[in-house]
Structures are given as structure tokens and as C-alpha cells.
Scaffold this motif. Structure first.
Motif, PDB file in Angstrom:
ATOM      1  N   LYS A 193      -9.707  21.668 -10.051  1.00 31.32           N
ATOM      2  CA  LYS A 193     -11.110  21.427  -9.717  1.00 31.32           C
ATOM      3  C   LYS A 193     -12.024  22.258 -10.607  1.00 31.32           C
ATOM      4  O   LYS A 193     -11.795  23.458 -10.808  1.00 31.32           O
ATOM      5  CB  LYS A 193     -11.353  21.789  -8.245  1.00 31.32           C
ATOM      6  N   LEU A 221     -16.191  23.253 -11.350  1.00 33.38           N
ATOM      7  CA  LEU A 221     -17.573  23.246 -10.871  1.00 33.38           C
ATOM      8  C   LEU A 221     -18.522  23.564 -12.016  1.00 33.38           C
ATOM      9  O   LEU A 221     -18.323  24.533 -12.753  1.00 33.38           O
ATOM     10  CB  LEU A 221     -17.760  24.288  -9.763  1.00 33.38           C
ATOM     11  N   SER A 251     -18.956  12.245 -13.404  1.00 34.92           N
ATOM     12  CA  SER A 251     -18.706  12.349 -11.964  1.00 34.92           C
ATOM     13  C   SER A 251     -17.353  12.978 -11.643  1.00 34.92           C
ATOM     14  O   SER A 251     -17.070  13.298 -10.482  1.00 34.92           O
ATOM     15  CB  SER A 251     -18.802  10.959 -11.316  1.00 34.92           C
ATOM     16  N   ASP A 290     -17.657  18.428 -10.233  1.00 32.04           N
ATOM     17  CA  ASP A 290     -18.655  18.784  -9.223  1.00 32.04           C
ATOM     18  C   ASP A 290     -19.718  19.673  -9.863  1.00 32.04           C
ATOM     19  O   ASP A 290     -19.504  20.258 -10.924  1.00 32.04           O
ATOM     20  CB  ASP A 290     -17.990  19.526  -8.065  1.00 32.04           C
ATOM     21  N   ASN A 341     -26.935  18.612  -4.848  1.00 30.87           N
ATOM     22  CA  ASN A 341     -26.217  19.744  -4.280  1.00 30.87           C
ATOM     23  C   ASN A 341     -26.812  21.023  -4.866  1.00 30.87           C
ATOM     24  O   ASN A 341     -26.703  21.255  -6.073  1.00 30.87           O
ATOM     25  CB  ASN A 341     -24.733  19.651  -4.615  1.00 30.87           C
ATOM     26  N   TYR A 380     -12.542  26.526  -6.395  1.00 29.06           N
ATOM     27  CA  TYR A 380     -12.501  25.872  -7.705  1.00 29.06           C
ATOM     28  C   TYR A 380     -11.595  26.653  -8.660  1.00 29.06           C
ATOM     29  O   TYR A 380     -11.530  27.880  -8.619  1.00 29.06           O
ATOM     30  CB  TYR A 380     -13.906  25.748  -8.292  1.00 29.06           C
TER      31      TYR A 380
END
Length: 233
Positions: free
Chosen positions: A3, A5, A29, A32, A54, A80
Motif C-alpha cells: 500500500k 499513500l 487511483s 491512496d 480525503n 501503509y
């Protein structure tokens, strides 16, 4: 999947933030993002709220270092694996994030900097003269490690650095921190990227203070870092 960010510190970026975030939503996309509204006095917060972006809303302006730290802690809290810092003015191209990740993996780096000058020559200007001097100071104090783009705001951090920057050390996104980290054994690499000029809004860097900034950086790199405790784990 690992993940990642994207952290976007934003201070009075009402003129830019929609363009930056909409580009991420439409074209990137797979990543994040979180905007850190750093106590803006313009409509940055209102835009983020109305567009349902966000975002973290800091009640007062804490400065770039504080805004990034808030984003880094958010990344750590949500687990993350990587966090990448880009500016809210649109000068950084998210398309390079993939290349930065590949560089981090192949070089086993802790930090990868998106550099304007890894392969391109620095232009001749007073600002670039200051950059050359600071780069030289880092090279002098780190056993020959040269960082070409010492003021780049596009930086990728691995999980180890997320933990350190969030909780274990006082981090400022400045060249003296680069020198300090290199002397702590942190591996920092650069890749060539293209950046754009700010179109509108307020920059964190006040040009009137550029000489003072350079002197402060040189003092910290050449002197202060040697009395600073080694906080990196």
C-alpha cells in the motif's frame, strides 16, 4: 499488494488543489492520498470538504515539517508500506511514483528523491548557486555522497522511514536532514523527474529569506548535525 499513500501538504492552495487531486483520482487511483490542510486562511479547507476529498484539517498553521509529520503519522496509523510526499501546487508529476518505487526496490533504498538534476544540469542562477553549495556541504560531511536536488519536495519513504519520521525523530523536510540521515546509515537515492513551476498560490519558501535559509542549512550541515543524537532506528 503493498500500500502506498500520497501525502499532499497544502497551505493556501485553493487555486491548485482541485487540479492536483482530480488528476490523482482520475489517473492514479491505484494510490491512496491524503491532503494535509495546514491551517489555510483561504478556501482550501472548503474546497476539500465540498469535493469530499480525503483530508486532515489542522486547526492552525504548523509549517511544512508539521504538516508532513501529520501525514506520515496518518500513513503509519493506517498501515501503509510506502508514503510519498508531493506538493499541493501541482509541480510534481505522479507518473514518476512508479519509477521511484522501482528504484527503491532495486537499490534497497530507504528514501528516493524525485530529482530535477540527477541527469540534467543545474541552470546558472543565484538560487542554483545556493543549491550547489548545500550539495557540496552534504558531500563533504557524508563521505562523498552527493545529492543533486537537495530541496526537492518529492520524496518516497519506506515503512522504516514512516515509523521514524512519524514518531522517533524530529523531521524537517530540509537538506540538513538529508545529511543527518546519510550519516545515520540511511540509504537515499535519486531518480530524474520533471517538475513544473507553481501556477498560483502561496509557497512555503519565502524568497526574501533565501540567503538566511542557505546560511542556516550550512550551519546545521557543517556543525549542528555532529552534536545531534542519532535517533534513527
Amino acid at each position: 499488494m503493498l500500500k502506498l499513500l500520497i501525502i499532499i501538504p497544502a497551505y493556501n492552495e485553493a487555486s491548485n488543489i482541485e487540479r492536483v487531486v482530480d488528476n490523482l483520482i482520475e489517473n492514479y487511483s491505484q494510490y491512496d492520498y491524503v491532503i494535509v490542510n495546514d491551517g489555510s486562511s483561504d478556501d482550501t479547507r472548503k474546497i476539500c470538504a465540498n469535493r469530499k476529498y480525503n483530508f486532515l484539517d489542522l486547526p492552525i498553521n504548523v509549517g511544512l515539517a508539521g504538516a508532513i509529520r501529520a501525514g506520515i503519522r496518518y500513513a503509519n496509523y493506517h498501515g501503509y508500506d510506502y508514503a510519498v510526499q508531493i506538493d499541493g501546487d501541482g509541480q510534481h508529476e505522479p507518473k514518476y511514483i512508479k519509477d521511484m518505487l522501482e528504484k527503491m526496490e532495486t537499490a534497497q533504498a530507504d528514501i528516493v528523491i524525485g530529482s530535477r538534476f540527477k541527469e540534467e544540469k543545474k541552470p546558472n542562477s543565484m538560487r542554483m548557486l545556493g543549491s550547489r553549495i548545500i550539495s557540496g556541504a552534504i558531500k563533504l560531511t557524508t563521505g562523498g555522497k552527493k545529492i543533486e536536488d537537495v530541496t526537492s519536495g518529492m520524496r518516497l519513504f519506506n515503512k522504516r522511514m514512516i515509523k521514524n519520521f512519524g514518531y522517533n525523530m524530529h523531521y524537517s523536510p530540509e537538506p540538513d536532514t538529508i545529511a543527518y540521515l546519510l550519516n545515520c546509515g540511511i540509504k537515499i537515492e535519486e531518480i530524474q523527474v520533471e517538475m513544473y513551476e507553481r501556477i498560483a498560490g502561496t509557497s512555503y519558501l519565502n524568497l526574501k529569506n533565501s540567503v538566511w535559509y542557505m546560511l542556516k542549512m550550512l550551519f546545521s550541515i557543517l556543525i549542528f548535525q555532529w552534536v545531534r543524537g542519532r535517533e534513527v532506528k
